[in-house]
Design a protein around this motif. Sequence first.
Motif, PDB file in Angstrom:
ATOM      1  N   THR A 125     -22.989 -31.990  29.776  1.00 17.97           N
ATOM      2  CA  THR A 125     -23.988 -31.237  30.545  1.00 17.97           C
ATOM      3  C   THR A 125     -23.420 -29.872  30.958  1.00 17.97           C
ATOM      4  N   GLY A 126     -24.223 -29.142  31.733  1.00 16.09           N
ATOM      5  CA  GLY A 126     -23.775 -27.908  32.384  1.00 16.09           C
ATOM      6  C   GLY A 126     -23.267 -26.852  31.424  1.00 16.09           C
ATOM      7  N   SER A 127     -22.222 -26.140  31.866  1.00 15.19           N
ATOM      8  CA  SER A 127     -21.687 -25.027  31.069  1.00 15.19           C
ATOM      9  C   SER A 127     -21.036 -25.538  29.780  1.00 15.19           C
ATOM     10  N   THR A 128     -20.530 -26.794  29.806  1.00 18.26           N
ATOM     11  CA  THR A 128     -19.932 -27.375  28.589  1.00 18.26           C
ATOM     12  C   THR A 128     -20.969 -27.434  27.474  1.00 18.26           C
ATOM     13  N   LYS A 129     -22.162 -27.926  27.809  1.00 19.42           N
ATOM     14  CA  LYS A 129     -23.227 -28.041  26.805  1.00 19.42           C
ATOM     15  C   LYS A 129     -23.544 -26.679  26.184  1.00 19.42           C
ATOM     16  N   LYS A 130     -23.666 -25.663  27.042  1.00 18.11           N
ATOM     17  CA  LYS A 130     -24.040 -24.318  26.563  1.00 18.11           C
ATOM     18  C   LYS A 130     -22.911 -23.700  25.714  1.00 18.11           C
ATOM     19  N   LYS A 131     -21.700 -23.747  26.264  1.00 16.02           N
ATOM     20  CA  LYS A 131     -20.561 -23.095  25.609  1.00 16.02           C
ATOM     21  C   LYS A 131     -20.210 -23.763  24.279  1.00 16.02           C
ATOM     22  N   ILE A 132     -20.124 -25.103  24.293  1.00 16.84           N
ATOM     23  CA  ILE A 132     -19.762 -25.825  23.063  1.00 16.84           C
ATOM     24  C   ILE A 132     -20.909 -25.754  22.053  1.00 16.84           C
ATOM     25  N   GLY A 133     -22.142 -25.799  22.561  1.00 18.43           N
ATOM     26  CA  GLY A 133     -23.311 -25.681  21.677  1.00 18.43           C
ATOM     27  C   GLY A 133     -23.267 -24.395  20.870  1.00 18.43           C
ATOM     28  N   GLU A 134     -22.909 -23.295  21.530  1.00 17.68           N
ATOM     29  CA  GLU A 134     -22.809 -21.996  20.838  1.00 17.68           C
ATOM     30  C   GLU A 134     -21.714 -22.038  19.772  1.00 17.68           C
ATOM     31  N   LYS A 135     -20.582 -22.677  20.113  1.00 19.07           N
ATOM     32  CA  LYS A 135     -19.468 -22.770  19.146  1.00 19.07           C
ATOM     33  C   LYS A 135     -19.867 -23.595  17.920  1.00 19.07           C
ATOM     34  N   ILE A 136     -20.633 -24.657  18.160  1.00 20.27           N
ATOM     35  CA  ILE A 136     -21.073 -25.499  17.046  1.00 20.27           C
ATOM     36  C   ILE A 136     -22.024 -24.715  16.134  1.00 20.27           C
ATOM     37  N   GLU A 137     -22.904 -23.924  16.722  1.00 20.92           N
ATOM     38  CA  GLU A 137     -23.858 -23.156  15.913  1.00 20.92           C
ATOM     39  C   GLU A 137     -23.170 -22.054  15.101  1.00 20.92           C
ATOM     40  N   ILE A 138     -22.116 -21.472  15.664  1.00 19.64           N
ATOM     41  CA  ILE A 138     -21.376 -20.406  14.957  1.00 19.64           C
ATOM     42  C   ILE A 138     -20.711 -20.956  13.696  1.00 19.64           C
ATOM     43  N   MET A 139     -20.424 -22.267  13.677  1.00 17.79           N
ATOM     44  CA  MET A 139     -19.787 -22.881  12.504  1.00 17.79           C
ATOM     45  C   MET A 139     -20.597 -22.664  11.228  1.00 17.79           C
ATOM     46  N   GLU A 140     -21.893 -22.468  11.371  1.00 20.54           N
ATOM     47  CA  GLU A 140     -22.774 -22.208  10.222  1.00 20.54           C
ATOM     48  C   GLU A 140     -22.257 -21.037   9.369  1.00 20.54           C
ATOM     49  N   TYR A 141     -21.614 -20.060  10.037  1.00 13.78           N
ATOM     50  CA  TYR A 141     -21.197 -18.826   9.348  1.00 13.78           C
ATOM     51  C   TYR A 141     -19.694 -18.786   9.053  1.00 13.78           C
ATOM     52  N   GLN A 142     -18.999 -19.911   9.270  1.00 13.13           N
ATOM     53  CA  GLN A 142     -17.547 -19.903   9.094  1.00 13.13           C
ATOM     54  C   GLN A 142     -17.132 -20.457   7.729  1.00 13.13           C
ATOM     55  N   THR A 143     -15.903 -20.133   7.335  1.00 11.98           N
ATOM     56  CA  THR A 143     -15.338 -20.722   6.114  1.00 11.98           C
ATOM     57  C   THR A 143     -14.951 -22.174   6.422  1.00 11.98           C
ATOM     58  N   ASP A 144     -14.667 -22.951   5.384  1.00 14.11           N
ATOM     59  CA  ASP A 144     -14.296 -24.363   5.564  1.00 14.11           C
ATOM     60  C   ASP A 144     -13.092 -24.504   6.495  1.00 14.11           C
ATOM     61  N   PHE A 145     -12.087 -23.650   6.307  1.00 17.18           N
ATOM     62  CA  PHE A 145     -10.882 -23.739   7.129  1.00 17.18           C
ATOM     63  C   PHE A 145     -11.183 -23.366   8.586  1.00 17.18           C
ATOM     64  N   GLN A 146     -11.992 -22.311   8.785  1.00 14.06           N
ATOM     65  CA  GLN A 146     -12.362 -21.914  10.149  1.00 14.06           C
ATOM     66  C   GLN A 146     -13.140 -23.036  10.841  1.00 14.06           C
ATOM     67  N   ARG A 147     -13.992 -23.708  10.068  1.00 13.44           N
ATOM     68  CA  ARG A 147     -14.768 -24.827  10.644  1.00 13.44           C
ATOM     69  C   ARG A 147     -13.842 -25.950  11.102  1.00 13.44           C
ATOM     70  N   LEU A 148     -12.836 -26.238  10.289  1.00 18.74           N
ATOM     71  CA  LEU A 148     -11.885 -27.295  10.643  1.00 18.74           C
ATOM     72  C   LEU A 148     -11.179 -26.954  11.956  1.00 18.74           C
ATOM     73  N   LEU A 149     -10.729 -25.703  12.100  1.00 15.89           N
ATOM     74  CA  LEU A 149     -10.089 -25.267  13.345  1.00 15.89           C
ATOM     75  C   LEU A 149     -11.083 -25.337  14.507  1.00 15.89           C
ATOM     76  N   SER A 150     -12.341 -24.973  14.235  1.00 18.40           N
ATOM     77  CA  SER A 150     -13.371 -25.029  15.273  1.00 18.40           C
ATOM     78  C   SER A 150     -13.588 -26.456  15.758  1.00 18.40           C
ATOM     79  N   ILE A 151     -13.617 -27.424  14.809  1.00 17.59           N
ATOM     80  CA  ILE A 151     -13.807 -28.832  15.194  1.00 17.59           C
ATOM     81  C   ILE A 151     -12.692 -29.274  16.137  1.00 17.59           C
ATOM     82  N   LEU A 152     -11.445 -28.941  15.797  1.00 22.54           N
ATOM     83  CA  LEU A 152     -10.311 -29.320  16.657  1.00 22.54           C
ATOM     84  C   LEU A 152     -10.421 -28.659  18.024  1.00 22.54           C
TER      85      LEU A 152
END
Length: 290
Positions: A125-152
């Motif tokens: 909930t709260g700011s976690t939902k908003k902040k992490i949600g944005e990071k998850i959506e940005i993964m759409e535009y990342q390379t495979d390696f960047q996505r892996l780092l993003s997941i971690l």
Amino acid sequence: MIPKPTFEVIEPDFGHSYTYQQFDEHRPNKIGVWHYHPEIELVYVNGGSGKRQIGSHVSYYTDGDLILIGSNLPHCGFTDVLTGNKNESVVQMKQDFLGNDFFNIPEMKKIQSLFQIAKGGVAFTGSTKKKIGEKIEIMEYQTDFQRLLSILNILNELGNSKEYQVLNAQGFSLQTEVKDNDRINIVFNYVKTNFKEEITLEEISDLVSMTVPSFCRYFKKITNKTFIQFVNECRLVHASKLLAEKPISITEVCFESGFNNFSHFNKSFKAFTGQNPSEYRNELKSVLQS
């Protein structure tokens, strides 16, 4: 026609150890039935409102959702044509997707703990939902390696967050036998389709070829709830959704949700939400308008 239990086979594209998918109105997520899979699943729903059904937990969410679902924990799709969300992003990975021992190193302690609590399903909930949600959506535009780092990075931040609720806090113990998965999925799918009608214990027990006493013991052991309690919660969550979204009377909400006694509905709704139906509707209106 009884919906068959669904075991979802998730195969990452060749050369990938995880899957990342984004859905929107042009490409909706079509998995609506109860299903399960060994992969841990992270779901971000950007905006909108709908039902959250994970294990034996059912609830209604507003203003989007961020959920982490443990391995083999049965769950439903979270969006449909009525949700009103902008899009939905889904990340799926096996617990050992980076090797058998990767998450055992000291730096991964928080993520290891996160995977433990994910066994019951977690909503952030709260700011976690908003902040992490944005990071998850940005993964759409990342390379495979960047996505892996993003997941971690995302898993680490979720492991450090205090803004969460464990959805099956009382536990949900699905044994690993396929028979158990299939049986509970038949029950969940049947309730999901028929909760507006009367469902007798005899009828549901017959469906999974059990006697009534055996079924009652089995259902309570797995879900920590009685079957009647689970059906009523499904009805009350549907009522919450109707109160928030439909301009119909509270009496109509009562009967549309499968209750046939208005005073019983009022009493059950207050016990479930802490408010009577009209208080719930008014408070939600003020939240949604602010």
